[in-house]
Design an enzyme around this catalytic site. Structure first.
Site, mmCIF file in Angstrom:
data_model
loop_
_atom_site.group_PDB
_atom_site.id
_atom_site.type_symbol
_atom_site.label_atom_id
_atom_site.label_comp_id
_atom_site.label_asym_id
_atom_site.label_seq_id
_atom_site.Cartn_x
_atom_site.Cartn_y
_atom_site.Cartn_z
ATOM 1 N N GLY A 121 -37.475 -24.610 17.352
ATOM 2 C CA GLY A 121 -36.907 -24.658 16.005
ATOM 3 C C GLY A 121 -35.894 -25.790 15.996
ATOM 4 O O GLY A 121 -35.045 -25.869 16.904
ATOM 5 N N ALA A 122 -35.983 -26.660 14.983
ATOM 6 C CA ALA A 122 -35.215 -27.911 15.016
ATOM 7 C C ALA A 122 -33.711 -27.731 15.290
ATOM 8 O O ALA A 122 -33.179 -28.324 16.249
ATOM 9 C CB ALA A 122 -35.460 -28.678 13.716
ATOM 10 N N ARG A 169 -38.995 -33.359 23.341
ATOM 11 C CA ARG A 169 -39.880 -33.177 22.183
ATOM 12 C C ARG A 169 -39.584 -34.307 21.190
ATOM 13 O O ARG A 169 -38.420 -34.653 20.981
ATOM 14 C CB ARG A 169 -39.653 -31.808 21.505
ATOM 15 C CG ARG A 169 -40.019 -30.639 22.401
ATOM 16 C CD ARG A 169 -40.056 -29.332 21.627
ATOM 17 N NE ARG A 169 -41.246 -29.219 20.793
ATOM 18 C CZ ARG A 169 -41.421 -28.256 19.876
ATOM 19 N NH1 ARG A 169 -40.466 -27.359 19.669
ATOM 20 N NH2 ARG A 169 -42.533 -28.189 19.169
ATOM 21 N N GLN A 187 -45.868 -18.580 15.975
ATOM 22 C CA GLN A 187 -44.431 -18.337 15.749
ATOM 23 C C GLN A 187 -44.212 -17.409 14.553
ATOM 24 O O GLN A 187 -43.207 -16.707 14.492
ATOM 25 C CB GLN A 187 -43.681 -19.656 15.511
ATOM 26 C CG GLN A 187 -43.578 -20.552 16.733
ATOM 27 C CD GLN A 187 -44.662 -21.594 16.726
ATOM 28 O OE1 GLN A 187 -45.746 -21.371 16.197
ATOM 29 N NE2 GLN A 187 -44.393 -22.743 17.315
ATOM 30 N N ASP A 235 -38.585 -30.157 10.281
ATOM 31 C CA ASP A 235 -38.148 -30.785 11.538
ATOM 32 C C ASP A 235 -37.610 -32.191 11.348
ATOM 33 O O ASP A 235 -36.836 -32.681 12.170
ATOM 34 C CB ASP A 235 -39.307 -30.811 12.535
ATOM 35 C CG ASP A 235 -39.595 -29.398 13.022
ATOM 36 O OD1 ASP A 235 -40.311 -28.664 12.314
ATOM 37 O OD2 ASP A 235 -39.054 -29.023 14.077
ATOM 38 N N ASN A 256 -43.105 -30.558 9.241
ATOM 39 C CA ASN A 256 -42.854 -29.182 9.672
ATOM 40 C C ASN A 256 -44.080 -28.706 10.444
ATOM 41 O O ASN A 256 -45.065 -29.447 10.589
ATOM 42 C CB ASN A 256 -42.569 -28.273 8.459
ATOM 43 C CG ASN A 256 -42.009 -26.915 8.860
ATOM 44 O OD1 ASN A 256 -41.105 -26.836 9.693
ATOM 45 N ND2 ASN A 256 -42.555 -25.838 8.321
ATOM 46 N N LYS A 257 -44.027 -27.501 10.942
ATOM 47 C CA LYS A 257 -45.102 -26.950 11.769
ATOM 48 C C LYS A 257 -46.473 -27.181 11.145
ATOM 49 O O LYS A 257 -46.641 -27.059 9.932
ATOM 50 C CB LYS A 257 -44.831 -25.451 11.960
ATOM 51 C CG LYS A 257 -45.823 -24.690 12.766
ATOM 52 C CD LYS A 257 -46.084 -25.263 14.134
ATOM 53 C CE LYS A 257 -44.855 -25.426 14.992
ATOM 54 N NZ LYS A 257 -45.157 -26.028 16.329
HETATM 55 O O1 MRU Z 1 -42.685 -26.028 17.440
HETATM 56 P P1 MRU Z 1 -41.509 -25.281 16.866
HETATM 57 O O2 MRU Z 1 -41.658 -23.804 16.987
HETATM 58 O O3 MRU Z 1 -40.196 -25.810 17.387
HETATM 59 O O4 MRU Z 1 -41.566 -25.629 15.318
HETATM 60 C C1 MRU Z 1 -40.601 -25.076 14.484
HETATM 61 C C2 MRU Z 1 -40.785 -25.413 13.049
HETATM 62 O O5 MRU Z 1 -41.669 -26.134 12.668
HETATM 63 C C3 MRU Z 1 -39.734 -24.905 12.113
HETATM 64 O O6 MRU Z 1 -40.277 -24.610 10.875
HETATM 65 C C4 MRU Z 1 -38.681 -25.996 11.950
HETATM 66 O O7 MRU Z 1 -38.192 -26.405 13.190
HETATM 67 C C5 MRU Z 1 -37.565 -25.572 11.103
HETATM 68 S S1 MRU Z 1 -36.507 -24.478 11.972
HETATM 69 C C6 MRU Z 1 -35.199 -24.032 11.065
#
Ligand code: MRU
Length: 355
Positions: free
Chosen positions: A52-53, A98, A205, A246, A256-257
């Site tokens: 999560g960012a 990452r 997730q 992100d 985003n994801k």
């Molecule tokens: O690969 P991840 O689980 O780190 O991806 C997370 C996401 O895409 C979240 O939606 C994003 O980081 C926003 S978190 C507040």
């Protein structure tokens, strides 16, 4: 006060360590990891034990401090140049864990600024400034998420149905989350909502983390497979989509994801507002548009093997496994930030990344 029964990321002082909840084990097992070396901290970010960012940025900042603490206490560096070499090596090493979430470098750059501001001070003073900064980044994140929650709650009315993708909740931040913060604020105020959580293939997730934290908080949450979003929208069950993000490019394109852009296109087709919740630390004015955002690609086994007793695909088949996608700004109804709700047209060029 933390409204959740877990702490996503924390600094422990004695003995000095980064402590995270291992998100790869949730929801079946609640296990905290105590990390002290750069290798352990980088591995935890890369393997999504902390993810999560905003949470990645906080973990990197605390992790960098922890590494410098141990460097200083193990064998005192002979001079500033040696201390600086360890700092720069660790910062670059963590930064390479990452590529997509801008918060990682945002937090590391903040630490770097403080390191150089104190370059003429003794090493223990530099260390204490690094500690203060890492702690402030975490505390500030909680305040920022709370504020996003309060602004986001203005968009919600009792009984509304919300769709979310991936996990942008307390597990992705220090507290409250971004996309889920409005849900928690509404919960506190007694405003009932129905939340639909996409399972979010391939790492689930949504199923493992969003369903877990909302359910634990007593929110009405329904888990759906990613390919069910259109169906629940068509039935009229969704009044708004709330997602995290992100990296936001200067023109408002938002990474985003993986799967988020599909949800945005569906929302536009059904006339449902699509909100991206993000702190200003997620805005990257140095990237003009979404085409410049580096998209992480992950191992093929996450698609073919990870959740199955037996592999589900022929051995050796080609797999494409991007972790994120970019939602074009034209599909984003508004950004919900800690400074208020921003409506189109978007132009983040004036914002200073290192602010
Ligand atoms: O690969 P991840 O689980 O780190 O991806 C997370 C996401 O895409 C979240 O939606 C994003 O980081 C926003 S978190 C507040």
């Amino acid at each position: 006060m933390n409204p959740h029964p877990f702490e996503t990321v924390a600094l422990r002082d004695d003995p000095c360590a980064l402590v995270i909840i291992d998100q790869t084990l949730l929801p079946l097992e609640t296990k905290y990891l105590t990390l002290t070396t750069a290798d352990e901290i980088r591995e935890a970010i890369k393997s999504l034990r902390v993810r999560g960012a905003p949470a990645i940025g906080i973990a990197a900042a605390i992790g960098l401090y922890v590494r410098m603490y141990h460097a200083l206490h193990k064998k005192k560096p002979e001079n500033f140049a040696e201390f600086e070499r360890i700092f720069t090596e660790t910062k670059n090493y963590l930064s390479s864990s990452r590529p997509t979430a801008v918060n990682l470098n945002w937090a590391l750059e903040k630490m770097s600024g403080v390191f150089y501001q104190n370059r003429n001070e003794p090493a223990d003073k530099i260390l204490s400034a690094l500690r203060d900064t890492a702690v402030r980044i975490k505390e500030e994140d909680a305040r920022v998420c709370r504020s996003i929650g309060e602004y986001g709650a203005e968009l919600l009315k009792p009984g509304m149905g919300i769709l979310t993708h991936c996990n942008a909740g307390a597990l992705a931040t220090s507290m409250y989350g971004t996309a889920l913060a409005p849900v928690y604020v509404c919960k506190e105020r007694g405003v009932p909502l129905r939340v639909f959580a996409d399972e979010t293939r391939p790492l689930l997730q949504g199923a493992r983390l969003t369903a877990y934290e909302l359910y634990a908080a007593g929110v009405d949450v329904t888990l759906i497979c990613d390919n069910m979003a259109s169906s629940v929208m068509q039935k009229g069950w969704i009044d708004a989509v709330f997602v995290g993000c992100d990296r936001v490019a200067a023109n408002g394109d938002a990474a985003n994801k993986i799967g988020t852009s599909g949800v945005a296109v569906l929302a536009a087709a059904y006339g449902i507002p699509f909100y991206v919740c993000a702190p200003f630390s997620t805005i990257d004015p140095e990237t003009p548009d979404g085409g410049g955002i580096v998209i992480e690609e992950r191992d093929s086994s996450e698609v073919t093997d990870k959740w199955y007793a037996n592999p589900v695909a022929p051995r050796g088949v080609k797999v494409y496994n991007p972790a994120f996608d970019v939602t074009p700004a034209k599909y984003i109804s508004a950004f919900v930030t800690e400074r208020g709700i921003l409506y189109p047209p978007y132009d983040f060029r004036g914002y200073t990344f290192r602010e």
